[in-house]
Design a protein around this motif. Sequence first.
Motif, short mmCIF file in Angstrom:
data_model
loop_
_atom_site.label_atom_id
_atom_site.label_comp_id
_atom_site.label_asym_id
_atom_site.label_seq_id
_atom_site.Cartn_x
_atom_site.Cartn_y
_atom_site.Cartn_z
N ASN A 267 11.70 3.36 15.04
CA ASN A 267 11.51 4.68 15.06
C ASN A 267 10.43 5.38 14.46
O ASN A 267 10.12 6.42 14.49
CB ASN A 267 12.87 5.43 14.25
N THR A 268 9.60 4.58 13.90
CA THR A 268 8.15 5.13 13.04
C THR A 268 6.93 4.38 13.50
O THR A 268 7.08 3.05 13.60
CB THR A 268 8.61 5.18 11.71
N LEU A 269 5.86 5.05 13.72
CA LEU A 269 4.63 4.47 13.94
C LEU A 269 3.67 5.21 12.92
O LEU A 269 3.61 6.39 13.00
CB LEU A 269 4.28 4.88 15.38
N TRP A 270 3.26 4.27 12.11
CA TRP A 270 2.28 4.78 11.08
C TRP A 270 0.96 4.51 11.96
O TRP A 270 0.66 3.54 12.32
CB TRP A 270 2.36 4.16 9.98
N VAL A 271 0.12 5.54 11.80
CA VAL A 271 -1.44 5.42 12.54
C VAL A 271 -2.46 5.66 11.63
O VAL A 271 -2.62 6.67 11.11
CB VAL A 271 -1.26 6.42 13.67
N ASP A 272 -3.29 4.51 11.57
CA ASP A 272 -4.55 4.72 10.98
C ASP A 272 -5.86 4.18 11.88
O ASP A 272 -6.45 3.39 11.64
CB ASP A 272 -4.81 4.00 9.42
N LYS A 273 -5.59 4.65 12.92
CA LYS A 273 -6.84 4.78 14.00
C LYS A 273 -7.01 5.57 14.88
O LYS A 273 -6.09 6.47 15.15
CB LYS A 273 -6.86 3.25 14.80
N ARG B 155 -8.66 4.31 -0.61
CA ARG B 155 -7.95 4.95 0.40
C ARG B 155 -6.87 4.23 1.28
O ARG B 155 -5.66 4.51 1.36
CB ARG B 155 -8.99 5.35 1.69
N VAL B 156 -7.16 2.83 1.29
CA VAL B 156 -6.23 2.11 1.72
C VAL B 156 -5.01 1.86 0.74
O VAL B 156 -3.99 1.85 1.17
CB VAL B 156 -6.72 0.57 2.15
N SER B 157 -5.56 1.64 -0.34
CA SER B 157 -4.57 1.79 -1.51
C SER B 157 -3.51 2.98 -1.47
O SER B 157 -2.37 3.04 -1.64
CB SER B 157 -5.15 1.59 -2.99
N GLU B 158 -3.93 3.93 -1.44
CA GLU B 158 -3.26 5.29 -1.36
C GLU B 158 -2.51 5.42 0.06
O GLU B 158 -1.29 5.95 -0.44
CB GLU B 158 -4.21 6.68 -1.23
N ILE B 159 -2.85 4.96 1.07
CA ILE B 159 -2.09 4.93 2.11
C ILE B 159 -0.69 4.10 2.01
O ILE B 159 0.38 4.29 2.54
CB ILE B 159 -2.80 4.60 3.50
#
Length: 667
Positions: free
Chosen positions: A486-492, A330-334
């Motif tokens: 301008n961008t926030l990526w969120v994985d939590k 999953r980490v790799s795909e993100i």
Amino acid sequence: MSQYNIITATEYYSNTTREAHIREFGESQRRKSKRTSNSFEFTSCWADGNNKVIADLVDFTKTFFAKHTLLNILTRFCVFTSEELLLVMRPYQIAATERILSRIEISSNYKKTGTTDAGGYIWHTTGSGKTLTSFKTAQLATELESIDKVLFVVDRKDLDYQTVKEYDRFQKDAANGSKSTRQLEKNLADPNARIIVTTIQKLDIFIGRNKVHDIYKKHVVIIFDECHRSQFGDMHRSIINAFKQYHLFGFTGTPIFSKNAETGGIPALRTTEQAFGDKLHTYTIVDAINDGNILPFRIDFVNTVKEKDDIKYKKVKAIDDEKVMNSTKRVSEIVKYILEHFEQKTKRNSFYTLKGQRMAGFNSIFTVSSIPMAMKYYEQFRKQLNEKNKNLTIATIFSYSANEDDPEDALPDEGFENNKLDKSSRDFLEAAIADYNTAFSTNYDTSSDKFQNYYKDLSQRVKDREIDLLIVVNMFLTGFDATTLNTLWVDKNLKQHGLIQAYSRTNRILNSVKTFGNIVCFRDLKQATADAIALFGDKEAGGVVLLKTYSDYYNGFTHNGEQNQGYAEIIAELTDRFPLGAQILGEEMKKEFIRLYGAIMRLRNILTAFDDFEGNEILNSRDFQDYQSVYIDLYQELRPKTDSDKENINDDIIFEIELIKQIEVNI
């Protein structure tokens, strides 16, 4: 005789920091045209104490130009900064400051010092300029004859550093920073140190070491910046027990109400009102977006847990299973997704000027659920960047957090005590900082002082857009402002005030290229987002805080009974009325072409952030460039000439030259 209804929309030049950001664009053109800030984009609405805009010319004149109002604005509510820029406070900032000063004087007269009746809290949304408001409040409070000192209390060392730096910008050496508890003790004893900036932790240590001290008997104003839930515990109680004649005020963009309060802790200190007293003034995220002081958000929810036969990245609910969520696959795909979409989301094909330097697009933060995940993502980014031979500057920062459970609604405070990290985490951080040293020829490590300097250096490089992507757990998600983000990526998992705080890193105004804060969620935060916006805006806030859908911008939509043309409709009108190769004759036709093409540029600027837009541009690249050439020719023809006072037709039209820079056209 005909009757005409004349509607006026009156505004004033506030000359705020927003002007400084937009001023970066096209300074050379402004010098040539002598227009400087003489544009409607640099104005602010005048409003009453409840944020109701006073737009009518007569009402504006009666209130704004009333002798006492104008005198107050000129003598009390302006700040001449160290950069020699005159800032005029906005109406909501003035209202908040006046209400605090009024509460100080009234509560003092009624002998209520040392109670919550002597204080209160200000609810001003993140990004609305709380630092300027607090600075002016502190400055004016020290001018009250009865006040001995003003303490400005922040929650962490990094905010301490940032606040002193901001205060210095408003007035050099206006505040005394407290680099240590010993320095704080010295400042508290110094009668000339009128405004003192310190952390709640240092103040708590000082109180623990000094059971008796002269400062406790003094008449003091204590202002808490971003009064988080963490301030509602034992440290808060020790402060109010030690000081006897105090006024306690809290500033927050995300108050704690009964609805989002903890069930544990001290029962009498669960909400912002319980801790600080009455709400004195409100300026919500909806008010700020409506006034153009911050940007709305655009949110993508990207599925990362796919079932068999699912279309790649189809939007479905994430499986809330940490084992799956933390899997290497999953980490790799993100990471793959981020690298594939990085240029699109951060608009790397858009160009603008920042501090005299030509910039391509913006930068981003990636927030993850834990330190082990930050380490895993950092390694995966380095691996894939190397495999794809891509050149992005990636950095990471984290430290020990006392609350390892990482509650979703609050962002735990991470200090600089890396000796508490486990060995593998600290070794990894040491290696990541070594990568940073190699990239920027610096010399930092995880030792206490050098790590603090690493934080400060990293902070500045993010602001200067030298870092493309910063991986964090909780750091940089509160109290950090960078207009280039301008961008926030969120994985939590995020919710309530933690969610709004994190999202709000992206929505600072910079220029016309940056039209929204971009949020890309790799977890299902749709309901949490709706709930947070309803809580901190209002029940109808979603339509204001979030951008419209792709279909709305492409096909058109109705808002407040008014029909807004979509991209497809405007393109059709442009090609019908102004076919390529046909000459545009007359002033009115030129104006109409400029209006139509400008509207197309603004819509394209938004639509390019949607994955669905690719392949649906309608105009092929050659036709688009041909229309753009016509637009640029009209700009060259119609822009004001420095050697002439002749009125030009572009006095009442706006050229989107900054948006033109998105497309590399060799002219």
